[in-house]
Write a protein that holds these residues in place. Structure first.
Motif, PDB file in Angstrom:
ATOM      1  N   ASP A 233      86.359   2.684 -31.420  1.00  6.60           N
ATOM      2  CA  ASP A 233      86.675   1.770 -30.080  1.00  6.60           C
ATOM      3  C   ASP A 233      86.572   2.622 -29.013  1.00  6.60           C
ATOM      4  O   ASP A 233      87.685   3.279 -28.623  1.00  6.60           O
ATOM      5  N   VAL A 234      85.576   2.674 -27.983  1.00  2.16           N
ATOM      6  CA  VAL A 234      85.371   3.425 -26.920  1.00  2.16           C
ATOM      7  C   VAL A 234      85.298   2.567 -25.578  1.00  2.16           C
ATOM      8  O   VAL A 234      84.585   1.555 -25.677  1.00  2.16           O
ATOM      9  N   ASP A 235      86.280   2.566 -24.760  1.00  2.25           N
ATOM     10  CA  ASP A 235      86.281   1.863 -23.593  1.00  2.25           C
ATOM     11  C   ASP A 235      85.457   2.603 -22.517  1.00  2.25           C
ATOM     12  O   ASP A 235      86.139   3.689 -22.053  1.00  2.25           O
ATOM     13  N   TYR A 236      84.326   2.062 -21.839  1.00  2.74           N
ATOM     14  CA  TYR A 236      83.601   2.797 -20.983  1.00  2.74           C
ATOM     15  C   TYR A 236      83.640   2.237 -19.738  1.00  2.74           C
ATOM     16  O   TYR A 236      83.869   0.756 -19.752  1.00  2.74           O
ATOM     17  N   GLU A 237      83.580   2.775 -18.625  1.00  6.12           N
ATOM     18  CA  GLU A 237      83.435   2.330 -17.291  1.00  6.12           C
ATOM     19  C   GLU A 237      81.982   2.661 -16.830  1.00  6.12           C
ATOM     20  O   GLU A 237      82.110   4.000 -16.330  1.00  6.12           O
TER      21      GLU A 237
ATOM     22  N   SER B 188      76.925   7.544 -27.261  1.00  3.35           N
ATOM     23  CA  SER B 188      76.997   6.606 -25.945  1.00  3.35           C
ATOM     24  C   SER B 188      75.875   5.763 -25.961  1.00  3.35           C
ATOM     25  O   SER B 188      74.738   6.028 -26.074  1.00  3.35           O
TER      26      SER B 188
ATOM     27  N   VAL C 193      87.135   5.793 -20.614  1.00  2.00           N
ATOM     28  CA  VAL C 193      88.658   5.395 -20.161  1.00  2.00           C
ATOM     29  C   VAL C 193      89.496   5.814 -21.526  1.00  2.00           C
ATOM     30  O   VAL C 193      90.653   6.199 -21.369  1.00  2.00           O
ATOM     31  N   SER C 194      89.162   5.441 -22.642  1.00  2.00           N
ATOM     32  CA  SER C 194      90.051   5.666 -23.859  1.00  2.00           C
ATOM     33  C   SER C 194      88.932   5.642 -25.251  1.00  2.00           C
ATOM     34  O   SER C 194      87.929   5.168 -25.102  1.00  2.00           O
TER      35      SER C 194
ATOM     36  N   ASP D  15      89.626   4.735 -29.285  1.00  2.00           N
ATOM     37  CA  ASP D  15      90.810   4.489 -30.231  1.00  2.00           C
ATOM     38  C   ASP D  15      89.987   4.916 -31.638  1.00  2.00           C
ATOM     39  O   ASP D  15      89.013   4.101 -32.054  1.00  2.00           O
TER      40      ASP D  15
END
Length: 794
Positions: free
Chosen positions: A133-137, A53, A61-62, A64
């Motif tokens: 592809d990692v979607d972080y918040e 990270s 969030v997701s 891919d």
């Protein structure tokens, strides 16, 4: 069948081995013939890499993984969802917490493991990480342990049911609070200080890694892994992976440094094991330097407030309130009943009327860990606290810091000594050791030199520390880790030719076990050490034990080897009696030989006895053939090495650069088996102490970004920063250890940082009014203190 031995030896049987014997293992090391993890290649082996990270705190969030899976050389991409199907998404820690193997809900520190790629080669595995592809918040991060306790601090461990704050464990206390309050009320001088022992890192030359090789046909899991506790790791893997423990074999081979960094079970290990179980081929994962510095077991990170008092010129009381920053998960390694480790040895070497200690553990958005880097279960932090406080008290009283220590030491006739926080020190002559250090240093001459230099505007400081350390965990009645007793085993077999093999529980990472333990057998049986092979690091070929850390090799495994050697020697006596047609009680022992009392010409060498043990000749009634033995050694107490250290520093008044000009270290580690090995351990620990005191720091910005993730910005000492160490010794044998030995590996790292910091403050107090500087004492921090603007590292 193994028997549990708890046998203090007679005072007459405390051998010192063969003295300064060259290390047997160095022959292969200096020729480049060591076998480290990265030297091992297995047929069909694939390679793992970890996506980490970039955030210290963020919701996931997701994820891919489709592009990474499309890479022609990628075999698999593992995420938390995949591990959940195997029951491996979370793993237990040594401190009875849980830690995410791969983050699924959110990340809790920068560098946390998010996905594991398996590819045909390490380069493709690294390339594939960029395709995930990692979607972080992003979420607010907290990296300051004090701020983590604020009511409005972001909650880090929302995965734990009922967790409403960032307290990692209940406040732990030791000592008598009421008696301490009375001591302070009656005192004539009281001093307080706040100090931080900042986060640093063991930074072993060889980083962490593993090869996991699961055979789906047999169910056998072979692990190649440079760790400090192979048997404990095997037990953990059996529980985590649901495999039969006897079907797991761990081989450690040579290890390029550990220093506590290779005690924990890391997520990368579990991922490699899971990958091999699923794929049915060997999976190799080795971290890089940045991964090692940002995600593996760190050291220290203790925030401490201390108060110390005296009456009639003698130290009488100590009060300590500490916050332990454990990072995002509580994965500290210490005995179960000691959640703050052995920090409460902070009463030091002094005959106090009372002491009281409180420690609170806190979660922050930083990598987990804490107990590493020769810290001896937090004794390093405890000694730093008390030795800084003693110097502060001496400064307030206007007395020489050595004089105050001398007036306050525990006297020799007081041993065994029960401290006010519950330790039983076994032996010591503290004043004698302090005087040896003063003599080597020429202490009075140094003070005169300092006065002359001050008159010329030069900044010279003299710093002192005196420590008592508790090592050799430990007695099974008091200590365990994950329910496993902290005993060690030893198996010894003397072959018909008189050569011997001893298998031990301890795991060397450079301490010289192959030499030192051979010397113990040699001294006890008279077999030359070159004829004694020491086996370790293979769970199929060594007795169960909890490994090497906390300076426990010689106190525990060394005790086991001494006891099993004497057990074999006693068996040899019975065989020799049959050979010599004498009663066993009529035989006397000299090194390597039993002989008839009153007729020393009639005797049998150990080689002859071994040959007889395996022959077809008559043996004592009821005795099995062979010459071997097996024990599990349960130490009756910790051992308590101690030492007196004196540092001399010079500070450049224009650049604030601190130079350690001299360092005197007088250690009392009891009986020394191999003085050369002991000196080497001390040299290494002192060098690390110089680094911690002057340059080593893992720091973070407010968003949780690690600012010291490579050797470009995490500085470690070289020969240029270290003086020629001046060593001395006193010998006070441990009364309960079979050899009288006490252990020494961590002592120099315990005693050197406070000596150096005390020297820096001694150089600056009179001229600049400086009464405290937090480590590291680098030029920027020392300069700020000289300008009256000292700031803590967090």
């Amino acid at each position: 069948m193994a028997t549990v031995e708890n046998l203090p030896s007679p005072e007459t049987e405390r051998p010192i081995g063969f003295g300064r014997l060259k290390r047997k293992e160095d022959e292969r090391f200096i020729r480049g013939q060591g076998t480290y993890l990265d030297d091992i290649e297995l047929p069909g082996m694939v390679h793992g890499a970890i996506l980490r990270s970039p955030y210290a705190h963020a919701k996931i969030v997701s994820i891919d993984t489709s592009e990474a899976l499309a890479h022609p050389n990628v075999a698999a991409v593992v995420t938390a969802k995949d591990l959940e199907t195997l029951g491996l998404a979370w793993m237990p820690t040594i401190s009875y917490d849980t830690q995410a193997v791969l983050a699924g809900d959110k990340v809790r520190f920068q560098g946390q493991e998010v996905a594991f790629v398996i590819a045909t080669d390490p380069y493709s595995a690294q390339d594939a990480l960029r395709l995930i592809d990692v979607d972080y918040e992003p979420l607010p991060a907290v990296v300051n342990a004090r701020k983590a306790l604020d009511p409005d601090a972001p909650l880090i461990r929302d995965d734990k049911t009922g967790q409403t704050d960032n307290v990692a464990s209940p406040t732990w206390e030791a000592g008598d609070e009421a008696a301490t309050d009375r001591a302070f009320a009656e005192a004539d001088t009281v001093v307080s200080r706040e100090m931080i022992y900042p986060r640093c890192h063991p930074a072993p030359l060889e980083t962490c890694g593993i090869i996991a090789d699961f055979n789906p046909e047999t169910g056998q899991l072979d692990i190649y892994n440079g760790n400090q506790a192979p048997h404990a790791h095997r037990t953990v893997y059996a529980h985590v992976a649901g495999l039969a423990e006897h079907m797991i074999r761990i081989r450690c081979n040579d290890i390029g440094g550990g220093f506590g960094n290779k005690v924990p079970v890391y997520p990368g290990y579990v991922c490699a094991i899971a990958g091999s179980i699923v794929a049915g081929v060997p999976v190799k994962w080795v971290e890089n330097r940045t991964e090692n510095l940002t995600s593996t077991g760190f050291a220290r990170d203790y925030i401490m407030r201390g108060e110390i008092c005296s009456k009639d010129g003698k130290i009488t009381g100590l009060r300590v309130d500490a916050i332990a920053d454990h990072g995002a998960f509580d994965s500290t390694a210490q005995p179960t009943r000691f959640p703050a480790g052995f920090f409460h040895i902070c009463c030091g070497s002094y005959d106090l009327a009372a002491a009281h200690v409180k420690v609170k553990a806190v979660y922050t958005n930083k990598a987990p860990g804490g107990v590493a880097y020769r810290c001896s279960f937090r004794i390093t932090e405890g000694v730093y606290m008390v030795e800084r406080m003693v110097d502060a008290l001496a400064m307030e009283m206007g007395t020489d810091p050595i004089d105050l220590r001398m007036r306050s030491f525990i006297a020799p006739e007081q041993f065994p000594y029960e401290t006010t926080t519950g330790w039983t020190y076994d032996s010591g002559e503290y004043a004698k050791t302090m005087k040896v250090a003063m003599e080597i240093a020429g202490y009075e001459d140094l003070r005169r030199e300092q006065a002359e230099k001050r008159a010329r505007g030069e900044l010279m400081g003299i710093g002192v520390s005196f420590f008592t350390e508790g090592v050799g965990a430990g007695p099974r009645k008091h200590m365990d880790i994950l329910g496993l007793s902290m005993n060690d085993g030893a198996d010894l077999r003397v072959h018909p030719s008189g050569k011997a093999v001893v298998s031990i529980s301890a795991q060397t990472q450079g301490q010289g076990h192959e030499t030192t333990f051979a010397q113990i057998v040699a001294e006890e049986l008279g077999i030359p050490p070159e004829d004694v092979e020491v086996r370790h690091g293979d769970t199929d070929k060594s007795p169960y034990g909890l490994g090497t850390y906390g300076s426990r090799s010689m106190p525990v495994s060394g005790g086991a080897v001494a006891v099993v050697s004497r057990k074999v020697r006693d068996k040899a006596r019975l065989i020799a009696a049959t050979m010599l047609e004498a009663r066993p009680e009529d035989l006397a022992w000299e090194k390597g030989r039993w002989y008839v009392k009153g007729d020393p010409e009639q005797g049998a060498m150990i080689e002859e006895i071994a040959e007889r043990a395996y022959s077809g000749e008559a043996m004592p009634a009821g005795m099995e053939g062979g010459l071997d033995g097996q024990v599990i050694y349960d130490p009756p107490n910790l051992t308590y090495p101690y030492g007196a250290y004196i540092a001399v520093v010079d500070i450049d008044p224009e650049t604030a650069q601190v130079t350690v000009r001299r360092f005197i270290a007088v250690d009392d580690c009891g009986v020394r088996i191999n003085p050369m090995v002991v000196d080497g351990q001390i040299h290494g620990g002192l060098a690390e102490g110089v680094g911690i005191a002057l340059m080593e720091l893992i720091s973070f910005d407010e968003e949780g970004n690690c600012l010291n993730s490579s050797f470009m910005d995490y500085l470690i000492p070289t020969a240029l920063e270290c003086p020629d160490f001046e060593l001395g010794e006193t010998v006070t044998p441990c009364p309960h250890h079979p050899l009288g030995a006490k252990g020494v590996g961590e002592s120099p790292n315990v005693g050197s940082p406070p000596a150096i910091v005390n020297a820096v403050i001694d150089a600056l107090h009179e001229t600049h009014g400086v009464d405290h500087i937090d480590m590291p004492c680098n030029p920027a921090r020392v300069w700020a203190a000289m300008q009256g603007r000292p700031e803590p590292p967090q």
